[in-house]
Design an enzyme around this catalytic site. Structure first.
Site, PDB file in Angstrom:
ATOM      1  N   LYS A  53       0.598  -1.029  -0.005  1.00  0.00           N
ATOM      2  CA  LYS A  53       0.168   0.266   0.005  1.00  0.00           C
ATOM      3  C   LYS A  53       0.861   1.520  -0.422  1.00  0.00           C
ATOM      4  O   LYS A  53       0.425   2.190  -0.697  1.00  0.00           O
ATOM      5  CB  LYS A  53      -0.584  -0.304   1.605  1.00  0.00           C
ATOM      6  CG  LYS A  53      -2.489  -1.333   0.477  1.00  0.00           C
ATOM      7  CD  LYS A  53      -2.576  -1.854   2.614  1.00  0.00           C
ATOM      8  CE  LYS A  53      -3.702  -2.419   2.465  1.00  0.00           C
ATOM      9  NZ  LYS A  53      -4.781  -3.418   3.369  1.00  0.00           N
ATOM     10  N   GLN A  97      -5.144  -1.340   9.797  1.00  0.00           N
ATOM     11  CA  GLN A  97      -5.168  -2.360   9.001  1.00  0.00           C
ATOM     12  C   GLN A  97      -5.515  -3.673   9.972  1.00  0.00           C
ATOM     13  O   GLN A  97      -4.608  -3.313  11.087  1.00  0.00           O
ATOM     14  CB  GLN A  97      -2.938  -3.028   8.449  1.00  0.00           C
ATOM     15  CG  GLN A  97      -2.849  -4.302   7.850  1.00  0.00           C
ATOM     16  CD  GLN A  97      -3.753  -4.335   6.532  1.00  0.00           C
ATOM     17  OE1 GLN A  97      -3.688  -3.279   6.171  1.00  0.00           O
ATOM     18  NE2 GLN A  97      -4.161  -5.676   5.843  1.00  0.00           N
ATOM     19  N   ASP A 120     -10.875   2.232   3.532  1.00  0.00           N
ATOM     20  CA  ASP A 120     -11.669   1.198   3.410  1.00  0.00           C
ATOM     21  C   ASP A 120     -12.733   1.451   3.237  1.00  0.00           C
ATOM     22  O   ASP A 120     -13.618  -0.042   2.731  1.00  0.00           O
ATOM     23  CB  ASP A 120     -11.588   0.527   5.039  1.00  0.00           C
ATOM     24  CG  ASP A 120     -10.116  -0.275   4.767  1.00  0.00           C
ATOM     25  OD1 ASP A 120     -10.111  -0.945   3.322  1.00  0.00           O
ATOM     26  OD2 ASP A 120      -9.098  -0.785   5.825  1.00  0.00           O
TER      27      ASP A 120
HETATM   28  N1  GUN Z   1      -7.679  -7.290   6.056  1.00  0.00           N
HETATM   29  C1  GUN Z   1      -7.415  -8.029   5.066  1.00  0.00           C
HETATM   30  N2  GUN Z   1      -8.039  -7.202   4.078  1.00  0.00           N
HETATM   31  C2  GUN Z   1      -8.078  -5.683   4.835  1.00  0.00           C
HETATM   32  C3  GUN Z   1      -8.257  -4.685   4.378  1.00  0.00           C
HETATM   33  O1  GUN Z   1      -9.235  -4.482   2.978  1.00  0.00           O
HETATM   34  N3  GUN Z   1      -7.940  -3.367   5.219  1.00  0.00           N
HETATM   35  C4  GUN Z   1      -7.826  -3.491   5.770  1.00  0.00           C
HETATM   36  N4  GUN Z   1      -7.871  -2.184   6.245  1.00  0.00           N
HETATM   37  N5  GUN Z   1      -6.855  -4.306   6.213  1.00  0.00           N
HETATM   38  C5  GUN Z   1      -7.298  -5.912   6.253  1.00  0.00           C
END
Ligand code: GUN
Length: 312
Positions: A53, A97, A120
């Site tokens: 990211k 996350q 998100d």
């Molecule tokens: N952990 C696994 N997939 C995701 C996601 O799409 N966003 C976040 N914040 N954590 C994750």
């Protein structure tokens, strides 16, 4: 005829190029979108995702910063961090996350994120906006599923869509997006009776279960479109054989690494489906591309009227 392979890597790269153009247009007006990523502790999979990211931000020109509280962090500490990020004008997107360590109240932390910065799309306000078709921030992976369908000219309106999996992160929002695009939507889960039979109704089958190769050919109507959201590491040689018998290339890399990345869809489905996303290289790359898209969208919404090319 074998299925058309839907190239998620190419589609994601197109989206990232569009986002980069938007970022350049904003730079001309002295605005730089900013993303804060919060990674608690040292979950190896999360570390890999977060690295991807942050790297994507650099590539498209988005400012990014990473906050890495220890895995002993408390709910209160994370709430303070999120509140600080909510207040800062140069931060347009906040991503916490998941998963968070067990002592943390994840729902409280996610609820503390300003909905306008919730890239998100997990905050109940954004969930409500999505379900009532108001503009808002849409969860990245389900948004990526829709982008793959639209950019591959696969019709959605009037089609039978079956989503397997009802998670808040993927299954439910994917079902809602398909419904908003006028599909007839069925959501299946572990208690669904005759799962193969229900799945065989699908013109569009979305697999978001988290079980390697569970969707076999008997789940798929000939010529259906199959979107595989699964990301499973297979290490068991017997399981590898069930999935990849006769695939010399995969066998070689499995031998070398001791594991291989597999979706929820069995590779044999490619002999039945009309179109299918591979793993890796299908939905996965879209998740980060849509995060970049959402960060620019949040910046545009927070900082005023940006008439940019890919505006949604
Ligand atoms: N952990 C696994 N997939 C995701 C996601 O799409 N966003 C976040 N914040 N954590 C994750």
């Amino acid at each position: 005829m074998p299925a058309i392979i839907l190239d998620g890597t190419r589609i994601a790269s197109d989206i990232r190029a569009e986002v980069a153009a938007d970022v350049r247009a904003m730079a001309a007006a002295r605005v730089r979108p900013g993303l804060a990523v919060v990674l608690v502790g040292h979950n190896p999979a999360s570390e890999i995702y977060v690295r991807g990211k942050v790297k994507a931000c650099q590539e498209v020109g988005i400012y990014s910063e990473q906050h890495s509280p220890a895995d002993t962090a408390t709910t209160d500490e994370l709430l303070h961090l999120v509140e600080d990020l909510n207040r800062r004008d140069e931060i347009d997107g906040i991503l916490v996350q998941l998963p968070l360590p067990p002592q943390v109240d994840s729902k409280r932390v996610l609820m503390a994120v300003d909905p306008a910065k919730d890239v998100d799309g997990f905050h109940p306000v954004n969930v409500g906006f999505l379900s009532t078709q108001r503009p808002g921030l849409i969860p990245c992976t389900p948004a990526g599923v829709i982008e793959i369908l639209k950019r591959s000219n696969i019709p959605i309106a009037g089609q039978e869509a079956v989503v397997v999996g009802r998670s808040d992160i993927v299954g439910k929002p994917a079902a809602m997006l398909l419904l908003n695009a006028n599909a007839t939507v069925t959501v299946c889960h572990s208690k669904t009776h005759d799962l193969p039979g229900v799945c065989r109704r699908a013109d569009i089958l979305v697999a978001a279960i988290g079980r390697a190769g569970m969707i076999t050919r008997d789940f798929v109507k000939p010529a259906a479109t199959v979107i595989d959201v699964g990301m499973n590491q297979v290490t068991d040689p017997a399981e590898f054989k069930r999935l990849f018998a006769g695939n010399a290339k995969r066998a070689e890399s499995f031998q070398a690494k001791g594991s291989t990345l597999v979706g929820d869809v069995h590779p044999e489905v490619a002999e039945v489906a009309g179109a299918i996303t591979p793993v890796p290289g299908g939905v996965g790359p879209l998740t980060i591309a849509m995060l970049m898209f959402n960060t620019v969208k949040a910046a545009r919404m927070l900082r005023g009227k940006w008439s940019v090319a890919s505006g949604q």
